[in-house]
Design an enzyme around this catalytic site. Structure first.
Site, PDB file in Angstrom:
ATOM      1  N   PHE A  66     -42.398 141.517  67.765  1.00 40.76           N
ATOM      2  CA  PHE A  66     -41.474 140.527  67.224  1.00 40.76           C
ATOM      3  C   PHE A  66     -41.787 139.178  67.875  1.00 40.76           C
ATOM      4  O   PHE A  66     -41.960 139.107  69.089  1.00 40.76           O
ATOM      5  CB  PHE A  66     -40.037 140.969  67.532  1.00 40.76           C
ATOM      6  CG  PHE A  66     -38.996 140.137  66.847  1.00 40.76           C
ATOM      7  CD1 PHE A  66     -38.612 140.424  65.541  1.00 40.76           C
ATOM      8  CD2 PHE A  66     -38.399 139.078  67.496  1.00 40.76           C
ATOM      9  CE1 PHE A  66     -37.643 139.652  64.912  1.00 40.76           C
ATOM     10  CE2 PHE A  66     -37.430 138.310  66.864  1.00 40.76           C
ATOM     11  CZ  PHE A  66     -37.052 138.596  65.568  1.00 40.76           C
ATOM     12  N   TYR A  96     -26.490 143.873  67.581  1.00 41.16           N
ATOM     13  CA  TYR A  96     -26.054 143.564  66.202  1.00 41.16           C
ATOM     14  C   TYR A  96     -26.845 144.321  65.148  1.00 41.16           C
ATOM     15  O   TYR A  96     -26.571 144.198  63.968  1.00 41.16           O
ATOM     16  CB  TYR A  96     -26.111 142.056  65.928  1.00 41.16           C
ATOM     17  CG  TYR A  96     -27.433 141.372  66.229  1.00 41.16           C
ATOM     18  CD1 TYR A  96     -28.515 141.487  65.370  1.00 41.16           C
ATOM     19  CD2 TYR A  96     -27.572 140.591  67.371  1.00 41.16           C
ATOM     20  CE1 TYR A  96     -29.706 140.851  65.647  1.00 41.16           C
ATOM     21  CE2 TYR A  96     -28.770 139.941  67.657  1.00 41.16           C
ATOM     22  CZ  TYR A  96     -29.840 140.080  66.791  1.00 41.16           C
ATOM     23  OH  TYR A  96     -31.028 139.456  67.068  1.00 41.16           O
TER      24      TYR A  96
HETATM   25  C1  LIG Z   1     -34.249 141.448  66.486  1.00 43.57           C
HETATM   26  C2  LIG Z   1     -35.179 141.363  67.621  1.00 43.57           C
HETATM   27  C3  LIG Z   1     -35.025 140.380  68.617  1.00 43.57           C
HETATM   28  C4  LIG Z   1     -33.961 139.336  68.472  1.00 43.57           C
HETATM   29  O1  LIG Z   1     -33.797 138.522  69.587  1.00 43.57           O
HETATM   30  P1  LIG Z   1     -32.561 137.532  69.649  1.00 43.57           P
HETATM   31  O2  LIG Z   1     -32.680 136.880  70.961  1.00 43.57           O
HETATM   32  O3  LIG Z   1     -31.332 138.342  69.462  1.00 43.57           O
HETATM   33  O4  LIG Z   1     -32.688 136.566  68.509  1.00 43.57           O
HETATM   34  C5  LIG Z   1     -35.893 140.410  69.702  1.00 43.57           C
HETATM   35  N1  LIG Z   1     -36.874 141.327  69.801  1.00 43.57           N
HETATM   36  C6  LIG Z   1     -37.053 142.270  68.842  1.00 43.57           C
HETATM   37  C7  LIG Z   1     -38.139 143.285  69.002  1.00 43.57           C
HETATM   38  C8  LIG Z   1     -36.230 142.306  67.721  1.00 43.57           C
HETATM   39  O5  LIG Z   1     -36.412 143.216  66.771  1.00 43.57           O
END
Ligand SMILES: *Cc1c(COP(=O)(O)O)cnc(C)c1O
Length: 438
Positions: A144, A248
């Site tokens: 991600f 979430y």
């Molecule tokens: C959804 C997701 C995030 C989201 O990070 P936020 O700080 O909540 O925006 C981070 N890492 C992965 C692997 C995800 O799938």
């Protein structure tokens, strides 16, 4: 909690894909009643619980209580009288049970991105002391984006303050040209991976990879964003070092609800993180003029927490804690198998390419396909009440969440997908304009 090996050998009989058999299957589904814990709109088949889980019924009530009672009536007193101050640790202990952690190892706080920053900084610091030559933060190109960006940010920052010493930090990424094994040399300080890949749904073997990284002298951070609440996770059983994740997604905590961070008890005596705000101080209300870190997992907090949002996290956690993770995993595999078979059977001629591993042990709880018109197809599906989402490049992503999805809904969703593909209903300009959030 089941070991992963159990799933490899667990034979899940191939389902008949006829709709009347699925109706029967739903009648006998021991998890079916969990749907009553959620508020889901009529006429929607929700295949995006991996991005934003639905509203647990208890959360609306709890939010009203926090706002009308604890805030409006209790005012500042509620920090003490309504348990606000302890909430990050109290919820952390609940969350720990879902990820194979113990009490005192997890706090609910901040965002996944911020928590990853703290975890990477913490591992880099430990390695500076134990193995000072290790200056590579290893991740994967397919991770991600925020996970890669945060690693780059830390590396850039360390390099900017250490410019003159020649101690250069770098981010290294595993991809088709660089295997995990080849990447794990003696310069790697930390390996930071997502347990379940956000795009493909591919799942790493947490136990084996952690062993492999430790054998190579690296510490390991797992991002559980698409794993917590979706698949059995055993952090202590895998002997992992740190973990972070969202509440979430599969934990149904609400839009932007605070994330979590876990640290193995063996690091608790020495771990450090650079966001040394007062909530991580040993005695925040002594208001001393210098920092002394809390001697427990509260060291991972920074400043004042979003209490209203955090209160709702508990409602999602309570639903997940009431479900047997073994049954959740078995149903997840059955539903994802069904979805894959039906798309194959019914939509085979329309060029959807499955990019999710078919082997049970290698996949999480969402299923993704590639199609050049993926974005438009997803928009057409949403208009017909089937909510999935789109990820670059060309990926249609469907979250399969056993707590509130039925077998017949999977059948119905695939029929709607087939109809959209067959009639080319996606081929209109309105479905091709990209929204800010895909
Ligand atoms: C959804 C997701 C995030 C989201 O990070 P936020 O700080 O909540 O925006 C981070 N890492 C992965 C692997 C995800 O799938």
């Amino acid at each position: 909690m089941l070991k992963k090996d159990t799933y490899v050998s667990m034979s899940i009989p191939a389902l008949s894909t006829a709709r009347e058999n699925l109706i029967e299957k739903d009648k006998n589904d021991v998890l079916a009643s969990f749907r009553d814990h959620f508020s889901l709109p009529e006429g929607i088949i929700y295949l995006d619980g991996n991005s934003l889980g639905p509203l647990p019924l208890g959360a609306a009530e709890r939010a009203a209580e926090v706002i009308n009672n604890e805030w409006a009536q209790g005012l500042i007193r509620s920090w003490n009288t309504a348990g606000w101050f302890e909430m990050p640790s109290r919820l952390g202990d609940k969350l720990s049970k879902l990820i194979g952690g113990n009490d005192g190892e997890t706090v609910v706080t901040d965002t996944t991105s911020l928590n990853l920053f703290k975890a990477i900084a913490s591992t880099v610091r430990i390695q500076q002391q134990d193995a000072p030559g290790r200056r590579v933060i290893l991740s994967e190109r397919d991770n991600f984006p925020t996970d890669i960006y945060i690693a780059e940010g830390i590396s850039d920052f360390l390099n900017s303050v250490k410019e003159e010493t020649g101690e250069h930090y770098e981010v290294r990424l595993i991809d088709e040209t660089l295997s995990l094994e080849d990447a794990l040399d003696d310069s790697v300080a930390v390996l930071a991976l997502s347990h379940v890949n956000y795009r493909t749904g591919a799942m790493w073997d947490m136990h084996a990879v952690t062993d492999q990284a430790h054998a190579a002298g690296a510490l390991v951070i797992w991002d559980l964003a698409h794993a917590a609440g979706a698949v059995p996770v055993d952090l202590n059983g895998s002997n992992a070092d740190y973990a972070v994740g969202c509440t979430y997604k599969y934990l149904n905590g609400g839009p932007g609800s605070p994330a979590f961070i876990w640290v193995n008890a063996r690091h608790q005596g020495r771990f450090w993180q650079p966001l040394t705000g007062w909530w991580s101080h040993a005695a925040p209300f002594e208001m001393t003029d210098s920092y002394t870190a809390a001697n427990d997992v509260r060291r991972f907090l920074c400043g004042t927490q979003p209490i209203a949002s955090m209160a709702m996290v508990e409602c999602g956690l309570d639903v997940s804690l009431a479900a047997d993770m073994e049954l959740v995993r078995a149903k997840s595999l059955a539903l994802t198998d069904l979805f894959i078979s039906l798309v194959n059977e019914r939509c085979g001629e329309f060029g959807l390419e499955l990019i999710t591993p078919e082997n049970h042990a290698d996949r999480g709880s969402h299923v993704s396909f590639r199609h050049p018109e993926g974005y438009a197809i997803i928009q057409a599906l949403i208009d017909r009440g089937v909510i999935g989402d789109y990820r670059e490049p060309e990926v249609l992503r469907f979250g399969i969440t056993p707590l509130y999805l039925s077998y017949t809904e999977i059948w119905d969703a695939v029929e709607i997908l087939r109809d959209i593909l067959e009639t080319q209903a996606w081929d209109v300009p309105a479905y091709k304009n990209r929204n800010a959030v895909t």
